[in-house]
Each structure stands twice: as C-alpha cells, then as structure tokens.
Design an enzyme around this catalytic site. Structure first.
Site, short mmCIF file in Angstrom:
data_model
loop_
_atom_site.label_atom_id
_atom_site.label_comp_id
_atom_site.label_asym_id
_atom_site.label_seq_id
_atom_site.Cartn_x
_atom_site.Cartn_y
_atom_site.Cartn_z
N PHE A 132 0.85 -1.19 0.00
CA PHE A 132 0.00 0.00 0.00
C PHE A 132 0.89 1.24 0.00
O PHE A 132 1.74 1.39 0.86
CB PHE A 132 -0.93 0.05 1.22
CG PHE A 132 -1.82 1.27 1.20
CD1 PHE A 132 -2.97 1.30 0.44
CD2 PHE A 132 -1.47 2.42 1.91
CE1 PHE A 132 -3.77 2.44 0.38
CE2 PHE A 132 -2.26 3.56 1.87
CZ PHE A 132 -3.42 3.56 1.10
N ASP A 219 9.46 2.51 1.70
CA ASP A 219 8.33 3.29 2.22
C ASP A 219 8.22 3.02 3.72
O ASP A 219 7.79 1.95 4.14
CB ASP A 219 7.05 2.85 1.47
CG ASP A 219 5.80 3.59 1.93
OD1 ASP A 219 5.84 4.24 3.00
OD2 ASP A 219 4.77 3.48 1.24
N LYS A 248 3.05 9.87 8.28
CA LYS A 248 2.27 9.55 9.47
C LYS A 248 2.83 10.07 10.81
O LYS A 248 2.45 11.14 11.24
CB LYS A 248 2.04 8.04 9.53
CG LYS A 248 1.08 7.56 8.41
CD LYS A 248 0.48 6.21 8.69
CE LYS A 248 -0.71 5.92 7.80
NZ LYS A 248 -0.42 5.29 6.50
C1 PLP Z 1 -0.71 5.50 5.10
C2 PLP Z 1 0.31 5.06 4.14
C3 PLP Z 1 0.54 5.77 2.94
C4 PLP Z 1 -0.33 6.91 2.50
O1 PLP Z 1 -0.25 7.99 3.36
P1 PLP Z 1 -1.34 9.17 3.26
O2 PLP Z 1 -0.82 10.19 4.23
O3 PLP Z 1 -2.64 8.59 3.65
O4 PLP Z 1 -1.32 9.64 1.87
C5 PLP Z 1 1.58 5.34 2.14
N1 PLP Z 1 2.35 4.32 2.47
C6 PLP Z 1 2.16 3.61 3.60
C7 PLP Z 1 3.08 2.49 3.93
C8 PLP Z 1 1.13 3.96 4.46
O5 PLP Z 1 0.92 3.24 5.56
#
Ligand code: PLP
Length: 398
Positions: A132, A219, A248
């Site tokens: 994701f 990521d 986050k």
């Molecule tokens: C939450 C998340 C995203 C997206 O972040 P947003 O601030 O909602 O755009 C991307 N990568 C990972 C691993 C995430 O957990």
C-alpha cells in the site's frame, strides 16, 4: 452509540457512530463523555499521544509566530528537521511535503528521473503484492491491492510486481527487464496486514540494487519514526535505502511528509523539478522537530520495543492453542493478529468496549498505539481485546 447524520460529508469511509471530542495521552473521550483507550493513534500518526504537555505549547508558540510562508524564502526549520532526519538515517537530504502519498509520489518521480538521467526513456519500478503506497493515481498504481485500484483505471504504467520475500523473483526481473531503475517496498507492510520483509531479504535487495545500479526505495510511512523500536524499521536489517518516504508519525498529528534521500538519489531533483505549496511549512516542521526531540528525551524507541514485546507476549499467552488465531506478528508497537476469518465487526465491538483498534486486510487486527503507551495501558488493551477475540471466534460462522 448513536449514529451521527453527516449528509454533507462524502461517504468515502464507513465510520463508527462515535465522535471524539478530546484526548490526553493514550485516552480519548467522545462527545457523550465516554472514555476510550486509543490503540490506533490516528493510524500510527499520534506518536506522542494526544495533547502532549511539551508538544502543545511548542505548537502554540509556533502558530503565534508563523504557520506558512511558501517555499520562496530560506527555510531554517526545514534545514533543522532535514539535518535531524539525515543524522538519524545516515542519508543526505530531505524534501518535505504533506502526506504519505505525496512522499511516495516524490519517490516515484525521483526514480523515473534517475532513469531518464541515465538514458532510460521508459523506466520501470519493481513493486509488491500486498503493498500500500497511497491513493493518488500513481501511488494506487504502485499499490498491490485490487480494491484500491478498482474503478480508477487506466493505471499508471511502468510498474513490475513481485511477491514479497522472494529474491529469485527480483533476480528474474533483473535478467529480463533492462529498464528497471528502482525497487519500491514498505519495510513492513502496514495496510497489507503487518507483513515484514525478512531482514536477509532486504540485505539481498540492497546488494542487488548496488549491482544493478537501481535505487532501493523503502516506504517507511507507517513503520518509521520509532514505531518498531528503531528510528526506521530497515535499521533492524542494518541496510540503508537510497530513498525513504516518511509521513504519518513524523508530526505527531500535524500533516507532514518527507522523502529522505541518500547520496545516489539526493541530486536527482533540482530547481523546477518538483514542488509543493504547503510542504515544509513552519508549523509542520516545528511539529516534526519537537516530535523527534521529545522521542529522544523520553526514550520512546526503548519504550516502543519494550511495551511492544510485552503486548506480543501477552497475546501469545492469551491465544495459545486458540485455533482461530493464525499468527501474531509485528515489531515494537506495530502489531497484527491474523484470524482465520474476516473480522471487521471487531472494530465496533472493541469500540463499544472502550478500545480503539483497526482491522486491515479483512482478517488482521492491527494495533498502532502511541509510542508513550504505558505497561498498564498495554495490559488493559489485552484485557479488553482478548475476550472479544475469543467470543468472536467461539460464535458459529454466519
Ligand atoms: C498510510 C500510508 C501511505 C499513504 O499515506 P497518506 O498520508 O494517507 O497519503 C503510504 N504508504 C504507507 C506504507 C502507508 O501506511
């Protein structure tokens, strides 16, 4: 719990019928005065919990000075936060934005331009099943979940998908696709159900990326910023990425994103290649600086590792021999409990019992509490959640 009518809010979320009014530490209260223990922390965002006694006055002071300036002027707070992030990661520089998908979008642009700079006109990026990366058109194309992609085609091209933890699959791509420029994965998949890259796998990827001249892009939007007990989850594997998107937990609730780059990627973008109006604004930068400072002062990495281990051990004890619990996994305060059946209704049941959690990938109960979680609060999470899970599994399937 009474449902809140919200006819003017677009229905992109199925919401629980409570409205939260305020919080303190790992506790929050709803508008009817009911108390909840928060084991979700706004989806791994509220690193310091709610209304932290040192963060709040720092942000208040910052709001009274400057919230936003644009990126037309020198940005000492950006420099301060970038210096801290590079020191903690061993990387070289940072670009600031406002969210996880924006950080990933920047990473994808870096990978493509890195390819173009090497004469590769149609660069390809290796991505993963179960991944994701966000909800923009490019990041949902990189995401490995058909539900996220459904209805939004045509998808962005230039991605090659492989299964996680299978180095032979990546070697096969290396042999057959000369336009690959980068490997892009979550160090620990979050939305996909708390699935970790094996540390040897990350080490093998690092070697392969070096041999091929590819960028390793990790990521760490969900698993970074101390959540696993290290500043960044890949540090457990003792590897260093070339590109690391963050978001986050970095601002403890204030929207912020960053893409932190090592030497190979740090000069790919120059003036005019990328930009953002809000990104790097003084309020978000101050939130990032204070979050990292408080994490250090209060030794929250150690706390995340210690309390996380306590939670894992308690769940192992509680669920020992319980057939419906397939696996308990995670690192630090990023914990997944996988059941043998879909369990989204546990969300509402936990909420009724005074506990905020998440369920992801249909059947994985996910805990992402603030890194300030105490032993007593951890024990309370288990006390509430364990009987709910047992009751849920005891009920005959519908
Ligand atoms: C939450 C998340 C995203 C997206 O972040 P947003 O601030 O909602 O755009 C991307 N990568 C990972 C691993 C995430 O957990």
């Amino acid at each position: 719990m009474t449902a809140h009518a919200e006819p003017h809010v677009m229905k992109t979320y199925g919401r629980l019928p409570i409205a939260l009014s305020h919080g303190r530490g790992c506790k929050v209260w709803d508008t009817e005065g009911r108390e909840y223990l928060d084991a979700l922390a706004g989806i791994a965002v509220n690193t310091l919990g709610h209304a932290h006694p040192r963060l709040v006055p720092a942000l208040q002071e910052q709001i009274g000075k400057l919230i936003h300036t644009s990126n037309y002027y020198a940005a000492p707070l950006q420099e301060q936060l970038a210096a801290k992030l590079t020191a903690l990661s061993g990387l070289r520089n940072a670009f600031f934005c406002n969210s996880g998908l924006e950080a990933n979008e920047a990473a994808l642009k870096i990978a493509r331009k890195y390819g173009h700079d090497r004469g590769i006109e149609r660069p390809e990026i290796i991505v993963y099943e179960g991944a994701f990366h966000g909800r923009s058109i490019a990041t949902l194309s990189a995401t490995g979940n058909p539900k996220v992609q459904a209805g939004f085609g045509p998808l962005v091209e230039g991605f090659v998908r492989v299964p996680l933890n299978d180095i032979a699959a990546v070697e096969e791509v290396a042999r057959t696709r000369p336009n690959v420029v980068a490997v892009f994965l979550e160090t620990i998949q979050g939305e996909g159900g708390i699935k970790a890259s094996r540390w040897e796998y990350l080490q093998a990827l690092r070697k392969l990326c070096d041999a091929q001249g590819w960028l390793l892009m990790l990521d760490e939007v969900q698993c970074g910023i101390g959540r696993t007990g290290k500043w960044f989850a890949h540090q457990w594997a003792d590897v260093r990425p070339d590109v690391m998107p963050l978001a986050k937990g970095l601002g403890s609730g204030v929207p912020i994103g960053a893409v932190v780059c090592g030497e190979k990627a740090s000069e790919v973008l120059g003036a005019g290649n990328h930009g953002t109006t809000f990104g790097g604004n003084p309020l978000a930068m101050r939130a990032g600086i204070e979050t990292l400072r408080i994490m250090e002062d209060d030794r929250l990495l150690e706390n995340a590792a210690r309390i996380g281990a306590r939670l894992m051990a308690a769940f192992e004890r509680e669920f020992a021999g319980l057939a419906g619990v397939k696996e308990i996994r995670g690192a630090g305060l990023m914990i997944g409990i996988e059941l043998d059946r879909p369990c989204p209704e546990l969300l509402a049941r936990a909420c009724e019992a005074g506990l905020l959690i998440s369920v992801t990938a249909e059947r994985v109960i996910r805990l992402l509490p603030a890194l300030i979680l105490s032993e007593a609060e951890a024990d309370r999470i288990v006390e509430i959640l364990a009987p709910l899970v047992r009751d849920f599994l005891a009920a005959p399937p519908p």
